[in-house]
Scaffold this motif. Sequence first.
Motif, PDB file in Angstrom:
ATOM      1  N   ARG A  87      14.658 -14.574 -34.595  1.00 27.85           N
ATOM      2  CA  ARG A  87      15.882 -15.184 -34.061  1.00 27.85           C
ATOM      3  C   ARG A  87      15.850 -15.208 -32.530  1.00 27.85           C
ATOM      4  N   ILE A  88      15.398 -14.102 -31.933  1.00 25.69           N
ATOM      5  CA  ILE A  88      15.337 -14.033 -30.474  1.00 25.69           C
ATOM      6  C   ILE A  88      14.322 -15.053 -29.934  1.00 25.69           C
ATOM      7  N   ARG A  89      13.186 -15.195 -30.613  1.00 26.11           N
ATOM      8  CA  ARG A  89      12.188 -16.157 -30.137  1.00 26.11           C
ATOM      9  C   ARG A  89      12.695 -17.589 -30.263  1.00 26.11           C
ATOM     10  N   ARG A  90      13.497 -17.865 -31.285  1.00 23.72           N
ATOM     11  CA  ARG A  90      14.073 -19.198 -31.376  1.00 23.72           C
ATOM     12  C   ARG A  90      14.970 -19.465 -30.182  1.00 23.72           C
ATOM     13  N   PHE A  91      15.723 -18.458 -29.798  1.00 22.00           N
ATOM     14  CA  PHE A  91      16.554 -18.616 -28.596  1.00 22.00           C
ATOM     15  C   PHE A  91      15.693 -18.834 -27.358  1.00 22.00           C
ATOM     16  N   LEU A  92      14.600 -18.076 -27.231  1.00 17.90           N
ATOM     17  CA  LEU A  92      13.746 -18.186 -26.050  1.00 17.90           C
ATOM     18  C   LEU A  92      13.083 -19.556 -25.957  1.00 17.90           C
ATOM     19  N   ASP A  93      12.936 -20.227 -27.099  1.00 21.38           N
ATOM     20  CA  ASP A  93      12.346 -21.570 -27.107  1.00 21.38           C
ATOM     21  C   ASP A  93      13.387 -22.659 -26.878  1.00 21.38           C
ATOM     22  N   SER A  94      14.644 -22.282 -26.796  1.00 22.65           N
ATOM     23  CA  SER A  94      15.715 -23.280 -26.652  1.00 22.65           C
ATOM     24  C   SER A  94      15.934 -23.642 -25.187  1.00 22.65           C
ATOM     25  N   PRO A  95      16.525 -24.814 -24.912  1.00 20.25           N
ATOM     26  CA  PRO A  95      16.799 -25.214 -23.522  1.00 20.25           C
ATOM     27  C   PRO A  95      17.711 -24.244 -22.795  1.00 20.25           C
ATOM     28  N   GLU A  96      18.651 -23.619 -23.507  1.00 17.45           N
ATOM     29  CA  GLU A  96      19.607 -22.719 -22.860  1.00 17.45           C
ATOM     30  C   GLU A  96      18.943 -21.465 -22.293  1.00 17.45           C
ATOM     31  N   ALA A  97      17.757 -21.133 -22.829  1.00 19.53           N
ATOM     32  CA  ALA A  97      17.035 -19.968 -22.299  1.00 19.53           C
ATOM     33  C   ALA A  97      16.529 -20.216 -20.882  1.00 19.53           C
ATOM     34  N   HIS A  98      16.474 -21.469 -20.484  1.00 21.48           N
ATOM     35  CA  HIS A  98      16.033 -21.820 -19.129  1.00 21.48           C
ATOM     36  C   HIS A  98      17.199 -22.341 -18.296  1.00 21.48           C
ATOM     37  N   GLY A  99      18.396 -22.228 -18.850  1.00 18.72           N
ATOM     38  CA  GLY A  99      19.576 -22.714 -18.140  1.00 18.72           C
ATOM     39  C   GLY A  99      20.651 -21.659 -18.075  1.00 18.72           C
ATOM     40  N   ARG A 100      21.681 -21.827 -18.885  1.00 26.23           N
ATOM     41  CA  ARG A 100      22.853 -20.961 -18.827  1.00 26.23           C
ATOM     42  C   ARG A 100      22.512 -19.495 -19.047  1.00 26.23           C
ATOM     43  N   TYR A 101      21.587 -19.236 -19.984  1.00 27.85           N
ATOM     44  CA  TYR A 101      21.277 -17.842 -20.346  1.00 27.85           C
ATOM     45  C   TYR A 101      19.899 -17.414 -19.826  1.00 27.85           C
ATOM     46  N   GLU A 102      19.492 -17.947 -18.683  1.00 31.33           N
ATOM     47  CA  GLU A 102      18.158 -17.638 -18.158  1.00 31.33           C
ATOM     48  C   GLU A 102      17.999 -16.150 -17.877  1.00 31.33           C
ATOM     49  N   GLN A 103      19.035 -15.516 -17.354  1.00 33.04           N
ATOM     50  CA  GLN A 103      18.933 -14.099 -17.015  1.00 33.04           C
ATOM     51  C   GLN A 103      18.782 -13.251 -18.265  1.00 33.04           C
ATOM     52  N   GLU A 104      19.594 -13.537 -19.275  1.00 33.64           N
ATOM     53  CA  GLU A 104      19.485 -12.793 -20.544  1.00 33.64           C
ATOM     54  C   GLU A 104      18.125 -13.047 -21.195  1.00 33.64           C
ATOM     55  N   ALA A 105      17.605 -14.263 -21.058  1.00 34.87           N
ATOM     56  CA  ALA A 105      16.304 -14.585 -21.651  1.00 34.87           C
ATOM     57  C   ALA A 105      15.201 -13.724 -21.037  1.00 34.87           C
ATOM     58  N   ARG A 106      15.278 -13.478 -19.730  1.00 32.80           N
ATOM     59  CA  ARG A 106      14.278 -12.633 -19.083  1.00 32.80           C
ATOM     60  C   ARG A 106      14.308 -11.217 -19.657  1.00 32.80           C
ATOM     61  N   VAL A 107      15.520 -10.731 -19.911  1.00 35.83           N
ATOM     62  CA  VAL A 107      15.657  -9.371 -20.443  1.00 35.83           C
ATOM     63  C   VAL A 107      15.062  -9.287 -21.839  1.00 35.83           C
ATOM     64  N   LEU A 108      15.472 -10.214 -22.718  1.00 37.77           N
ATOM     65  CA  LEU A 108      15.031 -10.160 -24.107  1.00 37.77           C
ATOM     66  C   LEU A 108      13.537 -10.427 -24.233  1.00 37.77           C
ATOM     67  N   ASN A 109      12.995 -11.319 -23.427  1.00 36.15           N
ATOM     68  CA  ASN A 109      11.567 -11.601 -23.472  1.00 36.15           C
ATOM     69  C   ASN A 109      10.764 -10.367 -23.061  1.00 36.15           C
ATOM     70  N   LYS A 110      11.223  -9.683 -22.020  1.00 33.08           N
ATOM     71  CA  LYS A 110      10.513  -8.479 -21.568  1.00 33.08           C
ATOM     72  C   LYS A 110      10.597  -7.365 -22.599  1.00 33.08           C
ATOM     73  N   LEU A 111      11.750  -7.206 -23.227  1.00 30.82           N
ATOM     74  CA  LEU A 111      11.876  -6.150 -24.240  1.00 30.82           C
ATOM     75  C   LEU A 111      10.954  -6.416 -25.423  1.00 30.82           C
ATOM     76  N   LEU A 112      10.801  -7.690 -25.812  1.00 33.84           N
ATOM     77  CA  LEU A 112       9.864  -8.024 -26.893  1.00 33.84           C
ATOM     78  C   LEU A 112       8.436  -7.634 -26.537  1.00 33.84           C
ATOM     79  N   GLU A 113       8.088  -7.677 -25.252  1.00 33.89           N
ATOM     80  CA  GLU A 113       6.734  -7.360 -24.810  1.00 33.89           C
ATOM     81  C   GLU A 113       6.498  -5.855 -24.673  1.00 33.89           C
TER      82      GLU A 113
END
Length: 452
Positions: A87-113
């Motif tokens: 579910r998180i990766r689907r969000f990271l692949d969405s346009p909003e991960a590079h727009g409105r929720y870019e900051q949250e995307a950085r957090v979740l992507n790093k935690l996955l790593e």
Amino acid sequence: MREALRIAVVGHSNTGKTSLLRTLTRDADFGEVDDAAGTTRHVQSALLRGHGGIEWFDTPGMEDSVALLEYLDHIAPLSERLDGPARIRRFLDSPEAHGRYEQEARVLNKLLECDAGLYVIDARDPVLSKHRDELALLAACARPLLPVLNFVHAPGHRAAQWRDAMSRLGLHAVLEYDTVAPPLDGEQQLYARLAVLLDRHADMLAELSGALGRERAARRQAAYRLAAGLLIDAAALHLQSPPQALAQTQALLRDKIRGREQACVKALLTLYHFHRHDYRADALPLENERFGMDLFHPQALKDMGVQLGVGAAAGAMAGAAVDLLSAGLSLGTGMLIGAAAGGLWQGVDRLGKRLSGKLRGYRELSVDDGVLRLLALRQQQLIEALERRGHAAREPIVLPQAAQWQSGPLPAPLKEARSRPEWSALAEGYVDDDRRKQQLASLADTLAQTAR
């Protein structure tokens, strides 16, 4: 060589994530700290080496978790039965991960790593729905999370409420770690809890914890050796002054002692990885200098060749110097010359210079016992404050006012230093002999044991 354990430091904005990493890495310059929310905008890393080590990642604050969770439910509905990371990766692949929720995307992507995450909480804040939604998003990454309660020394903190909230969410391993004033065993507690969550890395975490504990003990020992060196230098310092220059010599003595204390403070701050502005020092009060010579410490005389209590020659030797000071040259000089000729008093040349100055009307100045006590107290207080200070602290250390170290006699090493001007690095003819090293180590132990 084992790879470093990767841990993301996550949480809401302005909870002290960067401050925690400053304290854990002992780097007061790591990242950027400010009272304004959202100071950290990008992921930053720091590597703690040793036994595999830990690579820490400082992440931006999560600011809109409520709306993000609703968006995630929209693009990855529970009816699809995707697991959390999917579910998180689907969000990271969405346009909003590079727009409105870019900051949250950085957090979740790093935690996955990463292998795990520290969820930093400002214990002064009330428990709100946004925090529960943050934890829901973080939990979906399927990485172990250790909640860390920050600012638990602040009045009115809500640590108990947060512990209850965490247990309701299934997070029962919670750590209280105030980044401004961390507990002395805070690192050991942190690594012990991580070892429970990361069983495969338990041995490495135990080794790292043990190494850090030994470093802390060695650092404290080194700190008290620095303080002991200051005290030996101060106690052993003697300045001779002609009567007409007494005021200037007093000023010189005070300047030397103040400068020596400043050098000690600078060395202590460097040892603990702090800056000069982390300590606000009051001027060292220096009054009532001592006038007179300290010539007859038993060990000093023994090292010069006088075995006290053995034979008449030893008594005659000591008596010769007393006569020289009290009765002039008549008897004292003859006995002194005879002793030197007989080889019973070695090092008479150094002592003779001091005695000749006395005969010419010179005054010998040294610092008062009260100043030595005050120096000892100030260094003890500073060392203990540095031991308990986090690298996130922003207010300078201010020591409590005190007039004396303690009543009673000075420790034995300082008494001996009074009779050994060659032991002071502040004067000419400085000698760092084995006896000085031995007494310095003994004094360092005394200071550490009597620290408040």
